[in-house]
Design a protein around this motif. Structure first.
Motif, short mmCIF file in Angstrom:
data_model
loop_
_atom_site.label_atom_id
_atom_site.label_comp_id
_atom_site.label_asym_id
_atom_site.label_seq_id
_atom_site.Cartn_x
_atom_site.Cartn_y
_atom_site.Cartn_z
N ILE A 135 0.85 -1.21 0.00
CA ILE A 135 0.00 0.00 0.00
C ILE A 135 0.88 1.25 0.00
CG2 ILE A 135 -1.67 1.33 1.37
CD1 ILE A 135 -2.88 -1.44 2.18
N ARG A 136 1.94 1.26 0.82
CA ARG A 136 2.86 2.42 0.81
C ARG A 136 3.46 2.62 -0.57
NH1 ARG A 136 4.30 0.50 5.91
NH2 ARG A 136 6.08 -0.63 5.07
N LEU A 137 3.86 1.49 -1.18
CA LEU A 137 4.46 1.55 -2.52
C LEU A 137 3.49 2.19 -3.52
CD1 LEU A 137 6.66 0.60 -4.57
CD2 LEU A 137 5.52 -1.62 -4.61
N TYR A 138 2.25 1.71 -3.53
CA TYR A 138 1.28 2.24 -4.49
C TYR A 138 0.95 3.71 -4.19
CZ TYR A 138 0.71 -2.68 -5.68
OH TYR A 138 0.94 -3.96 -6.06
N ARG A 139 0.80 4.04 -2.93
CA ARG A 139 0.47 5.44 -2.57
C ARG A 139 1.59 6.37 -3.01
NH1 ARG A 139 -3.87 6.59 0.39
NH2 ARG A 139 -4.83 5.09 1.80
N ARG A 140 2.83 5.92 -2.83
CA ARG A 140 3.97 6.76 -3.25
C ARG A 140 3.92 7.10 -4.73
NH1 ARG A 140 7.40 4.16 0.49
NH2 ARG A 140 7.85 2.45 -0.93
N HIS A 141 3.28 6.23 -5.50
CA HIS A 141 3.21 6.45 -6.94
C HIS A 141 1.87 7.04 -7.38
CE1 HIS A 141 6.77 3.93 -6.62
NE2 HIS A 141 7.15 4.58 -7.69
N GLY A 142 1.11 7.55 -6.41
CA GLY A 142 -0.07 8.33 -6.75
C GLY A 142 -1.40 7.61 -6.62
N PHE A 143 -1.39 6.32 -6.28
CA PHE A 143 -2.66 5.61 -6.12
C PHE A 143 -3.41 6.14 -4.90
CE2 PHE A 143 -0.48 2.69 -8.86
CZ PHE A 143 -1.48 2.07 -9.59
N VAL A 144 -4.73 6.20 -5.02
CA VAL A 144 -5.57 6.64 -3.89
C VAL A 144 -6.61 5.57 -3.60
CG1 VAL A 144 -5.24 9.11 -4.29
CG2 VAL A 144 -7.13 7.91 -5.43
N ALA A 145 -7.07 5.54 -2.34
CA ALA A 145 -8.05 4.54 -1.93
C ALA A 145 -9.39 4.82 -2.62
CB ALA A 145 -8.22 4.58 -0.41
N ASP A 146 -10.05 3.74 -3.03
CA ASP A 146 -11.40 3.82 -3.57
C ASP A 146 -12.34 3.75 -2.37
OD1 ASP A 146 -13.93 3.25 -4.53
OD2 ASP A 146 -13.22 1.96 -6.15
N ASP A 147 -12.94 4.88 -2.02
CA ASP A 147 -13.74 4.95 -0.80
C ASP A 147 -14.90 3.96 -0.79
OD1 ASP A 147 -12.09 6.88 0.20
OD2 ASP A 147 -13.27 8.55 -0.61
N ALA A 148 -15.38 3.60 -1.96
CA ALA A 148 -16.55 2.71 -2.03
C ALA A 148 -16.16 1.23 -1.90
CB ALA A 148 -17.28 2.93 -3.35
N HIS A 149 -14.86 0.92 -2.06
CA HIS A 149 -14.44 -0.49 -2.05
C HIS A 149 -13.21 -0.66 -1.18
CE1 HIS A 149 -16.67 0.06 -5.89
NE2 HIS A 149 -17.21 -1.08 -5.51
N PRO A 150 -13.35 -1.28 -0.01
CA PRO A 150 -12.22 -1.46 0.88
C PRO A 150 -11.07 -2.19 0.19
CG PRO A 150 -14.25 -2.23 1.92
CD PRO A 150 -14.59 -1.89 0.50
N MET A 151 -9.85 -1.75 0.45
CA MET A 151 -8.61 -2.38 -0.06
C MET A 151 -8.39 -2.16 -1.55
SD MET A 151 -8.26 -5.90 2.10
CE MET A 151 -9.72 -6.66 1.48
N VAL A 152 -9.27 -1.39 -2.19
CA VAL A 152 -9.10 -1.12 -3.62
C VAL A 152 -8.49 0.28 -3.78
CG1 VAL A 152 -10.27 -0.80 -5.84
CG2 VAL A 152 -10.95 -2.67 -4.31
N TYR A 153 -7.50 0.37 -4.67
CA TYR A 153 -6.81 1.64 -4.95
C TYR A 153 -6.86 1.87 -6.46
CZ TYR A 153 -5.27 1.20 -0.19
OH TYR A 153 -5.27 1.10 1.18
N TRP A 154 -6.79 3.12 -6.85
CA TRP A 154 -6.86 3.42 -8.28
C TRP A 154 -6.03 4.64 -8.62
CZ3 TRP A 154 -8.98 7.99 -10.23
CH2 TRP A 154 -9.64 8.80 -9.28
N LEU A 155 -5.73 4.76 -9.89
CA LEU A 155 -4.96 5.89 -10.40
C LEU A 155 -5.39 6.14 -11.84
CD1 LEU A 155 -2.54 7.88 -10.16
CD2 LEU A 155 -1.07 6.01 -10.87
N LEU A 156 -5.54 7.41 -12.17
CA LEU A 156 -5.87 7.78 -13.55
C LEU A 156 -4.56 8.08 -14.27
CD1 LEU A 156 -8.41 8.46 -15.36
CD2 LEU A 156 -7.90 10.86 -14.82
N VAL A 157 -4.32 7.41 -15.37
CA VAL A 157 -3.11 7.64 -16.16
C VAL A 157 -3.50 8.35 -17.44
CG1 VAL A 157 -1.13 6.57 -17.29
CG2 VAL A 157 -2.05 5.57 -15.19
N THR A 158 -2.98 9.55 -17.61
CA THR A 158 -3.34 10.34 -18.80
C THR A 158 -2.29 10.15 -19.88
OG1 THR A 158 -2.17 12.28 -18.03
CG2 THR A 158 -4.45 12.06 -17.32
N PRO A 159 -2.62 10.52 -21.11
CA PRO A 159 -1.63 10.38 -22.18
C PRO A 159 -0.41 11.27 -21.98
CG PRO A 159 -3.84 10.63 -23.09
CD PRO A 159 -3.94 10.92 -21.63
#
Ligand SMILES: CC(C)(COP(=O)(O)OP(=O)(O)OC[C@H]1O[C@@H](n2cnc3c(N)ncnc32)[C@H](O)[C@@H]1OP(=O)(O)O)[C@@H](O)C(=O)NCCC(=O)NCCS
Length: 169
Positions: A135-159
């Motif tokens: 979780i620390r690793l993913y957060r360091r790279h910009g992932f954020v928790a999905d408030d609606a789904h426990p333990m799920v993280y997401w990140l939007l990658v733009t072009p």
């Protein structure tokens, strides 16, 4: 950060494929958060699913150091229409805590950006994590928790390129 080369597992051959399979088969829930035979079956199943890719990450000496997959569906976690699920991230026990996990995440975000450039729109990457190091690793790279789904993280990658993604690619 570690320097690793990504190779689709489907393209591994000979001793390198054997080494990959032996590494996966030897995984345990306690040490790797994966049951070896179960993880091998998961990789085999996704190898036959169109669009899903599992990579092996290889160091300069030719050793397999890590694996990660981009898939449409990982068990109950489903990718959004414009996105992928990052699953099966694992670094070999002896190689953890040396920046290899970070190198894998940076490479995956570079791959996501390449795909976003291809379709000329942002793409979402989702993942499920409960391990604090992960979780620390993913957060360091910009992932954020999905408030609606426990333990799920997401990140939007733009072009467009961002300073936290594939600078080293
Ligand atoms: C989670 C996992 C992928 C992380 O991989 P990793 O290679 O250890 O990751 P990194 O080395 O980039 O980062 C891990 C830690 O080492 C630290 N680190 C990185 N390079 C370092 C170095 N050269 N010297 C000392 N520490 C270092 C990082 O700062 C990080 O610290 P933190 O845990 O306090 O945040 C790995 O532990 C793993 O495979 N675990 C089992 C499977 C698993 O849980 N997978 C996640 C599924 S979601």
């Amino acid at each position: 950060m570690a320097r690793l080369t990504a190779q689709p597992v489907a393209q591994l051959a000979g001793v390198q494929r054997d080494a990959f399979d032996a590494w996966i088969a030897g995984m345990t829930i306690v040490e790797d958060h994966e049951d070896g035979p179960g993880f091998a079956a998961w990789i085999a199943e996704h190898a036959t699913t169109a669009g899903d890719v599992t990579w092996a990450f290889i160091d300069d000496g030719g050793s397999i150091v890590a694996t990660a997959s981009l898939v449409r569906i990982d068990r109950e976690l489903v990718a959004p229409a414009d996105g992928w699920v990052l699953a099966g991230v694992n670094v070999a026990r002896a190689r953890r805590g040396q920046g290899n996990g970070a190198a894998v995440v940076v490479w995956i975000l570079g791959e996501m950006r390449r795909r976003a450039v291809e379709v000329q729109r942002p793409l979402v990457v989702r993942l499920q994590a409960d391990d604090p190091t992960a979780i620390r690793l993913y957060r360091r790279h910009g992932f954020v928790a999905d408030d609606a789904h426990p333990m799920v993280y997401w990140l939007l990658v733009t072009p467009e390129r961002h300073n936290h993604d594939d600078a080293d690619r």
